[in-house]
Design a protein around this motif. Structure first.
Motif, short mmCIF file in Angstrom:
data_model
loop_
_atom_site.label_atom_id
_atom_site.label_comp_id
_atom_site.label_asym_id
_atom_site.label_seq_id
_atom_site.Cartn_x
_atom_site.Cartn_y
_atom_site.Cartn_z
N GLN A 68 0.82 -1.20 0.00
CA GLN A 68 0.00 0.00 0.00
C GLN A 68 0.86 1.26 0.00
O GLN A 68 1.85 1.36 0.72
CB GLN A 68 -0.91 0.00 1.24
N THR A 69 0.49 2.22 -0.83
CA THR A 69 1.18 3.52 -0.87
C THR A 69 0.53 4.47 0.12
O THR A 69 -0.69 4.63 0.13
CB THR A 69 1.11 4.13 -2.28
N ARG A 70 1.34 5.09 0.97
CA ARG A 70 0.81 5.98 2.00
C ARG A 70 0.84 7.43 1.57
O ARG A 70 1.55 7.79 0.63
CB ARG A 70 1.63 5.79 3.29
N ARG A 71 0.07 8.26 2.26
CA ARG A 71 -0.03 9.67 1.90
C ARG A 71 1.31 10.38 2.00
O ARG A 71 1.66 11.19 1.15
CB ARG A 71 -1.06 10.35 2.81
N LYS A 72 2.09 10.06 3.03
CA LYS A 72 3.38 10.73 3.18
C LYS A 72 4.36 10.33 2.09
O LYS A 72 5.28 11.08 1.76
CB LYS A 72 3.97 10.44 4.57
N ASP A 73 4.15 9.14 1.48
CA ASP A 73 4.99 8.75 0.35
C ASP A 73 4.74 9.65 -0.86
O ASP A 73 5.67 9.97 -1.60
CB ASP A 73 4.70 7.28 -0.03
N ILE A 74 3.49 10.04 -1.05
CA ILE A 74 3.15 10.96 -2.14
C ILE A 74 3.82 12.31 -1.90
O ILE A 74 4.36 12.93 -2.83
CB ILE A 74 1.63 11.13 -2.26
N PHE A 75 3.79 12.77 -0.64
CA PHE A 75 4.44 14.04 -0.30
C PHE A 75 5.94 13.95 -0.55
O PHE A 75 6.57 14.88 -1.08
CB PHE A 75 4.17 14.39 1.16
N ALA A 76 6.55 12.81 -0.19
CA ALA A 76 7.98 12.61 -0.42
C ALA A 76 8.29 12.65 -1.91
O ALA A 76 9.31 13.21 -2.34
CB ALA A 76 8.43 11.27 0.17
N LEU A 77 7.39 12.09 -2.70
CA LEU A 77 7.59 12.09 -4.15
C LEU A 77 7.57 13.51 -4.71
O LEU A 77 8.36 13.86 -5.60
CB LEU A 77 6.51 11.24 -4.82
N LEU A 78 6.70 14.36 -4.18
CA LEU A 78 6.64 15.76 -4.62
C LEU A 78 7.94 16.48 -4.28
O LEU A 78 8.45 17.28 -5.07
CB LEU A 78 5.45 16.46 -3.97
N LEU A 79 8.50 16.18 -3.11
CA LEU A 79 9.78 16.78 -2.73
C LEU A 79 10.90 16.31 -3.65
O LEU A 79 11.81 17.08 -3.99
CB LEU A 79 10.12 16.44 -1.27
N VAL A 80 10.86 15.03 -4.03
CA VAL A 80 11.85 14.51 -4.97
C VAL A 80 11.78 15.26 -6.29
O VAL A 80 12.80 15.57 -6.91
CB VAL A 80 11.65 12.99 -5.19
N ALA A 81 10.55 15.55 -6.74
CA ALA A 81 10.38 16.30 -7.99
C ALA A 81 11.01 17.69 -7.86
O ALA A 81 11.65 18.19 -8.81
CB ALA A 81 8.89 16.42 -8.31
N VAL A 82 10.83 18.34 -6.71
CA VAL A 82 11.46 19.65 -6.49
C VAL A 82 12.98 19.53 -6.50
O VAL A 82 13.68 20.33 -7.13
CB VAL A 82 10.98 20.24 -5.14
N ALA A 83 13.50 18.50 -5.81
CA ALA A 83 14.95 18.29 -5.75
C ALA A 83 15.52 18.03 -7.14
O ALA A 83 16.57 18.57 -7.52
CB ALA A 83 15.27 17.11 -4.83
N ALA A 84 14.83 17.23 -7.94
CA ALA A 84 15.28 16.92 -9.29
C ALA A 84 15.32 18.18 -10.15
O ALA A 84 16.28 18.40 -10.91
CB ALA A 84 14.36 15.88 -9.93
N THR A 85 14.31 19.03 -10.00
CA THR A 85 14.28 20.28 -10.76
C THR A 85 15.44 21.19 -10.40
O THR A 85 16.07 21.80 -11.27
CB THR A 85 12.94 21.01 -10.50
N LEU A 86 15.76 21.24 -9.11
CA LEU A 86 16.84 22.10 -8.65
C LEU A 86 18.19 21.65 -9.19
O LEU A 86 19.02 22.49 -9.59
CB LEU A 86 16.86 22.12 -7.12
N VAL A 87 18.45 20.35 -9.19
CA VAL A 87 19.77 19.89 -9.66
C VAL A 87 19.88 19.94 -11.18
O VAL A 87 20.97 20.07 -11.73
CB VAL A 87 20.10 18.48 -9.15
N ILE A 88 18.74 19.81 -11.88
CA ILE A 88 18.80 19.89 -13.33
C ILE A 88 19.11 21.31 -13.79
O ILE A 88 19.90 21.53 -14.70
CB ILE A 88 17.46 19.42 -13.94
N PHE A 89 18.51 22.29 -13.12
CA PHE A 89 18.66 23.68 -13.55
C PHE A 89 19.60 24.48 -12.66
O PHE A 89 19.56 25.70 -12.67
CB PHE A 89 17.29 24.36 -13.60
N GLN A 90 20.42 23.79 -11.86
CA GLN A 90 21.37 24.50 -10.98
C GLN A 90 22.41 25.27 -11.82
O GLN A 90 22.69 24.99 -12.93
CB GLN A 90 22.06 23.49 -10.05
#
Length: 291
Positions: free
Chosen positions: A269-291
């Motif tokens: 089962q996927t939990r709600r906090k896992d979805i939040f963690a995934l959103l943070l990963v998306a932010v982190a990925a954006t930052l390192v791509i466009f750093q």
């Protein structure tokens, strides 16, 4: 920007490899599961290296003592890291176990800056930090208040081992007097070959029963090795082009693939906090791509 495509490909393959290893850990011991990652990857790496030279002929590499030191250290450390990952699978469910090992990115950043001459921009550091927070959220069974100290300790050791492996792989690739992607291909083949030789020899001498059990699970072993080879191909190539912290931070998109596999293949089962963690990963990925 080739490193971005290679990293995303590596993360996708690694998610499947971890899923296969999670299944295998129920039938094999730690050494058997670890060898399953490397066993068939060696001939695939050699075939890739041969095909690369047929497509784009170039000279043979010249290996210095320093190069061999990086290669052997990386090979041994990745065995340790993989074994610790299997131990993590036995501690918590698949998503949590694999998530803990994703602390590799911030660990690689600190070790890289301190000992390997790695430099990161402010945006790059922010991306690594956001990714680390995402991993901490994902790794906690019931947020921070119920986190297992034992699991955290194993996860930190696993992350450190993977981080050192990645840093040494990059240094080994850069030490060869060859253009990309030939340098990465040589390191890929040699590291996997050494790992296969070490583990196969050990099991042949000390634990033939595990080899017999691996043969019984040959379909799953084959899928693990193939996924591992393609994942390593992506990681080794990406880390030859970009610094390890950026590659590993972007590589945390594996969490997205991991959640899909956990939900639809492992039936977790996927939990709600896992979805939040995934959103943070998306932010982190954006930052390192466009750093």
């Amino acid at each position: 920007m080739s490193w971005i495509v290679l990293t995303c490909f590596a993360a996708f393959c690694q998610a499947w490899r971890n899923a296969f290893q999670s299944k295998l850990s129920k039938q094999l011991n730690v050494i058997g599961v670890t060898l399953s990652r490397f066993l068939l990857a060696s001939p695939l790496a050699l075939l890739y290296l041969y095909g690369l030279y047929q497509w784009q002929p170039t000279g043979l590499p010249s290996f210095s003592a320093k190069s061999w030191g990086f290669i052997i250290s990386a090979a041994v450390m990745q065995i340790v890291a993989t074994a610790l990952m299997v131990v993590l699978f036995k501690q918590k469910n698949f998503a949590v176990g694999a998530g803990l090992a994703k602390c590799e990115a911030p660990v690689a950043a600190f070790l890289g800056v301190l000992f390997f001459g790695t430099t990161l921009t402010y945006w790059g550091w922010l991306g690594v930090a956001v990714g680390a927070i995402a991993v901490l959220i994902l790794s906690s069974p019931d947020m921070i208040r119920n986190i297992s100290i034992k699991t955290v300790a194993i996860g930190l050791a696993c992350s450190t081992a993977f981080a050192l492996t990645s840093l040494w792989i990059r240094e080994a690739s850069l030490s060869l007097s060859l253009p990309f992607p030939h340098s990465a291909a040589w390191i890929l083949f040699l590291v996997i070959f050494i790992q296969t030789l070490i583990l196969t020899t050990y099991l042949f001498i000390r634990d033939k029963e595990t080899l017999r059990q691996m043969f019984k699970q040959r379909k799953l072993v084959t899928m693990t090795s193939i996924a591992s080879f393609f994942g390593s191909l992506g990681w080794f190539s990406a880390m030859s082009l970009q610094t390890v912290p950026y590659v590993k931070t972007l590589g945390q998109i594996e969490i997205f693939f991991m959640m899909l596999i956990s939900a639809f293949w492992l039936k977790e089962q996927t939990r709600r906090k896992d979805i939040f963690a995934l959103l943070l990963v998306a932010v982190a990925a954006t930052l390192v791509i466009f750093q």
